[in-house]
Structures are given as structure tokens and as C-alpha cells.
Design an enzyme around this catalytic site. Structure first.
Site, short mmCIF file in Angstrom:
data_model
loop_
_atom_site.label_atom_id
_atom_site.label_comp_id
_atom_site.label_asym_id
_atom_site.label_seq_id
_atom_site.Cartn_x
_atom_site.Cartn_y
_atom_site.Cartn_z
N PHE A 12 -62.36 31.21 52.02
CA PHE A 12 -61.63 32.46 52.30
C PHE A 12 -60.51 32.72 51.28
O PHE A 12 -60.57 33.68 50.49
CB PHE A 12 -61.08 32.38 53.74
CG PHE A 12 -60.01 33.37 54.07
CD1 PHE A 12 -60.12 34.71 53.70
CD2 PHE A 12 -58.89 32.96 54.79
CE1 PHE A 12 -59.12 35.63 54.03
CE2 PHE A 12 -57.89 33.87 55.13
CZ PHE A 12 -58.00 35.20 54.75
N ALA A 79 -59.44 23.59 48.12
CA ALA A 79 -60.52 22.99 48.93
C ALA A 79 -59.95 22.16 50.06
O ALA A 79 -59.06 21.32 49.85
CB ALA A 79 -61.40 22.12 48.03
N THR A 97 -61.99 14.99 52.90
CA THR A 97 -61.70 16.05 51.93
C THR A 97 -60.20 16.21 51.70
O THR A 97 -59.73 16.23 50.55
CB THR A 97 -62.32 17.38 52.39
OG1 THR A 97 -63.74 17.27 52.24
CG2 THR A 97 -61.82 18.55 51.56
N THR A 121 -50.04 24.29 54.01
CA THR A 121 -49.86 25.16 55.17
C THR A 121 -48.51 24.93 55.84
O THR A 121 -47.94 23.83 55.75
CB THR A 121 -50.98 24.87 56.19
OG1 THR A 121 -50.68 25.52 57.42
CG2 THR A 121 -51.12 23.38 56.47
N ASP A 122 -48.03 25.95 56.54
CA ASP A 122 -46.79 25.80 57.31
C ASP A 122 -46.98 24.87 58.52
O ASP A 122 -46.00 24.42 59.12
CB ASP A 122 -46.25 27.16 57.77
CG ASP A 122 -47.22 27.97 58.61
OD1 ASP A 122 -48.34 27.50 58.88
OD2 ASP A 122 -46.84 29.09 59.02
N GLU A 123 -48.25 24.57 58.85
CA GLU A 123 -48.50 23.73 60.03
C GLU A 123 -48.00 22.30 59.85
O GLU A 123 -47.89 21.56 60.83
CB GLU A 123 -49.99 23.70 60.36
CG GLU A 123 -50.52 25.05 60.74
CD GLU A 123 -51.91 25.00 61.35
OE1 GLU A 123 -52.32 23.93 61.82
OE2 GLU A 123 -52.57 26.04 61.34
N LYS A 152 -53.27 17.60 56.14
CA LYS A 152 -52.62 18.44 55.13
C LYS A 152 -51.24 17.85 54.80
O LYS A 152 -50.83 17.81 53.63
CB LYS A 152 -52.48 19.89 55.62
CG LYS A 152 -53.78 20.65 55.72
CD LYS A 152 -54.53 20.79 54.39
CE LYS A 152 -53.82 21.70 53.41
NZ LYS A 152 -54.68 21.94 52.20
N GLN A 192 -62.47 37.88 66.54
CA GLN A 192 -62.32 38.98 67.52
C GLN A 192 -62.92 40.29 66.98
O GLN A 192 -63.57 41.03 67.72
CB GLN A 192 -60.84 39.18 67.88
CG GLN A 192 -60.06 37.91 68.18
CD GLN A 192 -60.76 36.93 69.11
OE1 GLN A 192 -61.65 37.29 69.89
NE2 GLN A 192 -60.37 35.65 69.03
#
Ligand code: NAD
Ligand code: TDX
Length: 332
Positions: A12, A79, A97, A121-123, A152, A192
Site C-alpha cells: 500500500f 517491507a 520479516t 509506525t506510531d504504534e 516494529k 468498509q
């Protein structure tokens, strides 16, 4: 002109980045992608063959990675196994990965002295309370919740260690939730939209009070290019566009924009360990490197994304049934 290696460029955000680079620079891009269930060659269709080359392979394949680094000026590393729900079901590919793959790239960067930008990522920061006035900054302590976000976080720490211990020329960015074209139908917004197109009611986890900080994928791309060009080695930059929305509001807006009753969705089983709220303070990126997002209007960006999924059913249809079967098996 420089030669960029983009890992995960058939996914994406990676494919959006490749389109952005071709449109806004004269760099040549080599995409390295394993084409997992999430990778799609069709996301790179229409790009000029003299600007974009595709290599099918695994970032954990040290020999292949080494040969590709030999002709590369800079690497942008997208990736990953990227979906939280999958990581709760089968964490192993996330370790292979996100951890081993990133390690393999860092070792090649070390050998070849190649500039590397790591996408994260912010996670990695965990979550915030709904009423917390604070947002994540580069100084927020790491506190990941899921197998995905912990791998991550691990990959970010590897990058930091390779910078400090071996002098690898790397930067890191941690971005909030992306939306836009070419996003797999397993993710919230495309799931959705494509549900409504198929006549299936949208599915909201739990009460839907969880907040995500939405940014258009093209704004993520411009931020990454800015960091690649102007970022200071060893630094982390948070990327966000002040787009906080709760999930219930997003589902209602999708239904409204698609001409449906705003209440025509189902509440389904909540995600295990579901992070409550993410929110990014991107002051450092904006003030230090002069970046600003261009897609300020979420409703307009969402409407354009809906149009894209309506016009590109052939792109997403092959993944739709298997994705819904996976969710149905989990009561979601
Ligand atoms: P995605 O799942 O859509 O794409 C991942 C791509 O990586 C796919 O093309 C896949 O084939 C490829 N890939 C997976 N394993 C590979 C391997 N071992 N070797 C080579 N290629 C491999 O993911 P995405 O949503 O585009 O996310 C891209 C990056 O951005 C990830 O690092 C993710 O953590 C990060 N990120 C995503 C978001 C978001 O909202 N989606 C937000 C912040 C950061
Ligand atoms: O059907 C759904 N219903 C629902 O309510 C799905 C698929 C999700 N949700 C909720 C869960 C989250 O609160 O919507 C929110 C967004 O879910 P995802 O699209 O799965 O994204 P999230 O878990 O927030 O993670 C995303 O942003 C950060 C990306 O997938 C990660 O790769 C990125 O690091």
C-alpha cells in the site's frame, strides 16, 4: 539522479511512494518485494519501465539484498508484515520479516555504506487515553501492545543500534494511520468501503470509540522524501497530519458519502489488546525540515478514496472473499 531501492514497493504505502517519486523527482527506483498476500504488481502498473524496475524477492535473503545494495544510493524500507489482526493470529512472519528482514538490510547498509530510511509506525508508542492532552513525540517511551507493533519497535531499536555501533547512515520515521488508493481490503477504511460496494454491512470493532490519526498516503510519501533529502542521520521524525477521528465517525462518514443510512453497520467482536488512541505531534518534522501536509480535508480525501475503490474493483476483488472469510472465522 539517484538510484533508490524501495522495499515493500508493491504494498500500500510503498506503491504510493513509488508513484510519488516518479511524479516528483528524477530518481530511478528498484522495488524489492516478496509479493506476499499484501503485495500486488498491479499497484505499479502504468509506471515508466525506464524509471521503475521490479525485483521479486525477500528482504531476509542476504545474498540478493547484498547484490541490490551494490548499485543503490539510498534505500527506503517499507517491507513489513503490517496487519495487527494477522499478528494476533500468526505472529511468526512478523518476526521473520520485521526483525530478521530489517537486520538483513542493516547488515548490507553497513557493508556498503548505503543511506537507509526505515519506515515505522506510531504504534511503537502504545496508546493514549481519549482525554489525554498529550500526543506522541519523538521522546515518548516505547510501549508496544501487539505482536505487530512489538516487532516494529524491535526493528526501530535495531536501526538505532546499527547507527550508534556501526555508523550506519540511517533515519527513522514513525507515521500515523494512512488512507488512500492501493490499500489492502483487510484494513479498516478499504474493508468498509468494499463491504458497502458488495452490499455487506460495515463492521465496527467494539463500541468504535478508538481514535486513529489519519494521514493521506501521499502526504506520508512527501514527508519520507523530505527526510531522505534533509533529515539528520540517526534522527527519528514523527509523521502526522492532525487527523484524529474515532472509528464510529469514520464508518458513519463512509456510509454517508456512499449514499447509505449512517446507522447501517454492525458492532462486532473487539480486537484483543485494542489500542485506544493514537495521536502524533509532528512539530519536529514541520519546523526542522519544513514539511507540510497537502491533504488537509479528510472528507475530500475519503471521497476520492471511495471513488478509487469503485473504479478499481478488479484490483481488490481477488482478495475480498478470503479476507472476509478470515474475519468471519473470528466473529468480526
Ligand atoms: P502492506 O502490508 O500493504 O505492504 C507490505 C509490502 O511488503 C507488501 O508488498 C509485501 O509483499 C511486502 N513484503 C512483506 N514481507 C516481505 C519480505 N520479507 N520481503 C520483501 N517484501 C515483503 O503494508 P503498508 O500498510 O503499505 O505498510 C508499509 C510500511 O509502513 C510498514 O513498514 C508499516 O509498518 C508502515 N506503516 C504503515 C501504516 C499504515 O497505516 N498502513 C502506518 C505507519 C507505518
Ligand atoms: O473491520 C474493522 N473494524 C474496525 O473497527 C477493522 C479491520 C478495523 N477496525 C478498527 C481497528 C482500529 O481501531 O479500525 C482501526 C484501524 O484498524 P486497521 O486498519 O487494522 O489499522 P491499525 O490497527 O490502526 O494499524 C494501522 O495503522 C498503523 C496499520 O495497519 C499499521 O500497519 C500501522 O502501523
Amino acid at each position: 539522479m539517484s538510484r533508490l531501492l524501495v522495499t515493500g514497493g508493491a504494498g500500500f504505502i510503498g506503491s504510493n511512494f513509488v508513484h510519488h517519486v516518479v511524479a516528483h523527482t528524477d530518481h530511478h527506483v528498484t522495488v524489492l518485494d516478496k509479493l506476499t498476500y499484501a503485495g500486488n504488481r498491479a499497484s505499479l502498473e502504468g509506471l515508466p519501465a525506464d524509471r521503475v524496475e521490479f525485483v521479486h524477492g525477500d528482504i531476509a535473503d542476504a545474498e540478493l539484498v547484498d547484490s541490490l545494495f551494490a548499485g543503490t544510493d539510498a534505500v527506503v524500507h517499507y517491507a513489513a508484515e503490517s496487519h495487527n489482526d494477522n499478528s494476533l493470529h500468526d505472529p511468526r512472519p512478523f518476526l521473520d520479516t520485521n526483525i530478521i528482514g530489517t537486520y538483513t538490510l542493516l547488515e548490507a547498509a553497513r557493508r556498503h555504506g548505503t543511506r537507509l530510511h526505515h519506515i515505522s509506525t506510531d504504534e511503537v508508542y502504545g496508546d493514549l487515553e481519549l482525554d489525554d492532552p498529550e500526543r506522541f513525540t519523538e521522546d515518548t517511551p516505547y510501549n508496544p501492545s501487539s505482536p505487530y507493533s512489538s516487532t516494529k519497535a524491535g526493528s526501530d531499536l535495531l536501526v538505532r543500534a546499527w547507527v550508534r555501533s556501526f555508523g550506519v547512515q540511517a533515519t527513522i520515521s514513525n507515521c500515523s494511520n494512512n488512507y488512500g488508493p492501493y490499500q489492502h481490503v483487510e484494513k479498516f477504511i478499504p474493508r468498509q468501503i468494499t463491504n458497502v460496494i458488495r452490499g455487506i454491512r460495515p463492521k465496527l470493532y467494539g463500541a468504535g470509540r478508538n481514535v486513529r490519526d489519519w494521514i493521506h498516503a501521499d502526504d506520508h510519501s512527501s514527508a519520507v522524501l523530505t527526510i531522505l533529502e534533509k533529515g539528520r542521520i540517526g534522527e527519528t521524525y514523527l509523521i502526522g497530519a492532525d487527523g484524529e477521528k474515532d472509528n464510529k465517525s469514520v464508518v458513519e462518514l463512509i456510509l454517508e458519502l456512499m449514499g447509505q443510512d449512517q446507522a447501517a453497520y454492525d458492532h462486532v467482536a473487539d480486537r484483543a489488546g485494542h489500542d485506544l488512541r493514537y495521536a502524533i505531534d509532528s512539530t519536529k518534522l514541520r519546523t526542522e525540515l519544513g514539511w507540510t501536509p497537502q491533504f488537509g480535508d479528510f472528507e475530500a480525501g475519503l471521497a476520492a478514496t471511495i471513488d478509487w475503490y469503485r473504479a478499481n474493483e478488479a484490483w481488490w476483488a481477488p482478495s475480498k472473499d478470503s479476507t472476509e472469510a478470515f474475519y468471519a472465522g473470528k466473529g468480526q
